[in-house]
Each structure stands twice: as C-alpha cells, then as structure tokens.
Design an enzyme around this catalytic site. Structure first.
Site, PDB file in Angstrom:
ATOM      1  N   ASN A  12       0.765  -1.361  -0.028  1.00  0.00           N
ATOM      2  CA  ASN A  12      -0.131   0.128   0.099  1.00  0.00           C
ATOM      3  C   ASN A  12       0.864   1.367  -0.004  1.00  0.00           C
ATOM      4  OD1 ASN A  12      -1.895   2.152   0.351  1.00  0.00           O
ATOM      5  ND2 ASN A  12      -2.100   1.381   2.633  1.00  0.00           N
ATOM      6  N   LYS A  14       0.074   4.241  -0.382  1.00  0.00           N
ATOM      7  CA  LYS A  14      -0.564   5.452   0.314  1.00  0.00           C
ATOM      8  C   LYS A  14      -0.188   6.851  -0.536  1.00  0.00           C
ATOM      9  CE  LYS A  14      -0.100   3.095   4.875  1.00  0.00           C
ATOM     10  NZ  LYS A  14       0.142   3.337   6.115  1.00  0.00           N
ATOM     11  N   HIS A  98      -9.215   1.017   4.825  1.00  0.00           N
ATOM     12  CA  HIS A  98      -7.818   1.191   5.799  1.00  0.00           C
ATOM     13  C   HIS A  98      -8.189   2.073   7.045  1.00  0.00           C
ATOM     14  CE1 HIS A  98      -3.727   2.559   6.528  1.00  0.00           C
ATOM     15  NE2 HIS A  98      -3.410   1.519   6.156  1.00  0.00           N
ATOM     16  N   GLU A 100      -6.721   4.532   8.155  1.00  0.00           N
ATOM     17  CA  GLU A 100      -6.497   5.850   7.571  1.00  0.00           C
ATOM     18  C   GLU A 100      -7.857   6.622   7.011  1.00  0.00           C
ATOM     19  OE1 GLU A 100      -2.770   5.830   5.552  1.00  0.00           O
ATOM     20  OE2 GLU A 100      -1.897   4.825   7.434  1.00  0.00           O
ATOM     21  N   GLU A 168      -5.040  -5.181  10.591  1.00  0.00           N
ATOM     22  CA  GLU A 168      -3.937  -4.288  10.914  1.00  0.00           C
ATOM     23  C   GLU A 168      -4.149  -3.348  12.188  1.00  0.00           C
ATOM     24  OE1 GLU A 168      -2.106  -2.885   6.948  1.00  0.00           O
ATOM     25  OE2 GLU A 168      -3.708  -1.648   7.277  1.00  0.00           O
ATOM     26  N   GLY A 174       2.900   2.066  10.930  1.00  0.00           N
ATOM     27  CA  GLY A 174       3.948   3.039  10.674  1.00  0.00           C
ATOM     28  C   GLY A 174       4.605   3.420  12.203  1.00  0.00           C
ATOM     29  N   SER A 213       3.713  -2.353  10.205  1.00  0.00           N
ATOM     30  CA  SER A 213       5.156  -2.315  10.851  1.00  0.00           C
ATOM     31  C   SER A 213       5.702  -3.867  10.181  1.00  0.00           C
ATOM     32  CB  SER A 213       5.577  -2.194  12.046  1.00  0.00           C
ATOM     33  OG  SER A 213       5.047  -0.690  12.042  1.00  0.00           O
TER      34      SER A 213
HETATM   35  P1  PGA Z   1       3.233   0.164   7.526  1.00  0.00           P
HETATM   36  O1  PGA Z   1       1.628   0.321   7.025  1.00  0.00           O
HETATM   37  O2  PGA Z   1       3.717  -1.029   7.027  1.00  0.00           O
HETATM   38  O3  PGA Z   1       4.081   1.355   7.253  1.00  0.00           O
HETATM   39  O4  PGA Z   1       3.174   0.033   9.066  1.00  0.00           O
HETATM   40  C1  PGA Z   1       0.939  -0.650   6.926  1.00  0.00           C
HETATM   41  C2  PGA Z   1      -0.490  -0.177   6.653  1.00  0.00           C
HETATM   42  O5  PGA Z   1      -1.220   1.010   7.000  1.00  0.00           O
HETATM   43  O6  PGA Z   1      -1.128  -1.006   5.470  1.00  0.00           O
END
Ligand code: PGA
Length: 251
Positions: A12, A14, A98, A100, A168, A174, A213
C-alpha cells in the site's frame, strides 16, 4: 494442516509515488519472477500511477490495485473515483476501509460494506481492513472491535476471489511496533472462525493478511503464524528491495 490458500503480499503506497517511481515498480517486477511460484504480489499505488503501473506490470506476476473507491459507478462526485474506473485503469483489487480512511474520512462499517459491494460489481477483489486502536487493545476490546468491523463491513456472498481481509492493528501501523505472534494468532484465528461461520466453506479459502510495521526482518516470524496468509505492507513496500525481502518469507 496444509493450507490451500496462496499467500499474498500487498504493498500500500498510500499518498507516495511519482511518475518516476515507475523505476521502483520495474525493480519489483524483476525480483518478482523468482517469487511468483510461491506468492501473489500486489502493488497499490496512488490513483495517478494506476494505469501506468498496470501497463508496465501487464503480463508479469505482479497485480496492481487501488487504495479506495466510491460506491457509485459514475456521476457528480467531484474528486472521487469509482471501482469501475479503477478496473478500467487496470486495477485488479482495491483496499477498502484502511484505518487512515476510517479515521481521516470518517468511513463507517456501513460505508465500507457498500464500497466492498461496489468493488465486486466492478470485478475487483476487495481487501477489507480491520483492527483495533492502542486504547482498545489496552481495554481488552480487540476481539470485540474486530468482530464489529467484520460483521458491519463485510457483505454477504464473499468468496476467496472477491475478498481478502487485512488485520491491521492501528497502533502497529507506521510505528515500528508489532503484536506478538501469539496475539496475531489469536486475532487471525478469530477472523477465520467468523469467516467460516458467515461464508461456510468459502470462508476457509479467504486470505487473511497481517499489516502493521511488516519489514523483511520480522516477515518470516509473522508470516509463519497460523491463518496469516500474507501481508499488507505500507512503508516497506515503497522500496523494491524491502518489499521483495518481505515476500521472500515465502521463498
Ligand atoms: P506500515 O503500514 O507497513 O507502514 O506500518 C501498513 C498499512 O498501513 O497498511
């Protein structure tokens, strides 16, 4: 028990990536050849890069996906992009819900259910995300939260082809933090149970990805957990070497 589910490692991107990032995709395509026998690979760039990426990846073992879709096929929805348009641009899958999107755009389980149905209508696989916040985990609400999100955001009629679920934990995204393998096994086992209860035999074939992560150094341990059928990768998916290093857990 040997699982019939083929692993999937999805990136992803983003809101990251430029036209010049095509060079990074090219590296992914090169490295993917050695991995394709064991694992499905998906790259979800921002919408501006979709059709270029899809053209470059065409005929390769790497599929291209999107990060969100609108529920309507077309119309007066300024700034939005429909699932049909994503399909038209070459996407095969779309991430739905997601964290976010849930937090920055106030997307509810009901909204996400409609988006998953829109994805199916367009012939896309919906990758539906669920996961608890840090406060919810501390309050021992993880399973209850995941259950509510699954029940509210998954439509009836899911199949292994149409649906992928991504667990997740919001606090792991992140942050460099990850749940223990035991915690991951608990949630993935629970998701598997709910998918079975809801979709019967089809629920056994639906892939459940872990996200938050994931990096090459922890992928082996996380991907070995029961009912973890791959990863949804954010930050580490932007670099071909790291993304391929994660997928190499399945080599
Ligand atoms: P990350 O994000 O691997 O940067 O922790 C995962 C995600 O948001 O799908």
């Amino acid at each position: 028990m040997v699982s019939a589910r083929r692993p999937l490692v999805a990136g992803n991107w983003k809101m990251n990536g430029w036209q010049r990032s095509t060079a990074e995709l090219a590296k992914i395509l090169t490295g993917a050849r050695a991995l394709a026998a064991k694992v499905d690979l998906l790259v979800c760039p921002p919408a501006t890069l979709l059709s270029g990426f899809a053209a470059l990846a065409s005929g390769s073992p790497v599929a291209i996906g999107a990060q969100d879709c609108h529920v309507e096929p077309a119309g007066a929805f300024t700034g939005d992009i429909s699932a049909e348009m994503l399909k038209d641009a070459g996407a095969e899958a779309v991430i739905v819900g997601h964290s976010e999107r849930r937090s920055h755009h106030g997307e509810t389980n009901g909204d996400l259910r409609a988006k998953a149905l829109a994805a199916w209508r367009a012939g896309l696989t919906a990758i539906v995300c669920v996961g608890e916040t840090g406060a919810e985990r501390e309050a021992a609400q993880t399973i209850a939260v995941v259950q509510r999100q699954l029940d509210g955001s998954l439509p009836d009629g899911a199949t292994a082809q149409r649906l992928v679920v991504a667990y997740e934990p919001v606090w792991a995204i992140g942050s460099g933090l990850t749940p223990t393998p035991t915690d991951v096994a608990e949630v993935h086992g629970f998701v598997r149970e709910r998918l079975g209860a809801r979709y019967g035999a089809a629920g056994q074939g639906i892939r459940i990805l872990y996200g938050g992560s994931v990096k090459p150094s922890n992928a082996g341990e996380l991907m070995a957990v029961a009912n973890v059928d791959g990863a949804l990768v954010g930050g580490a998916s932007l670099k071909a070497e790291e993304f391929l290093g994660i997928a190499a857990a399945y080599r």
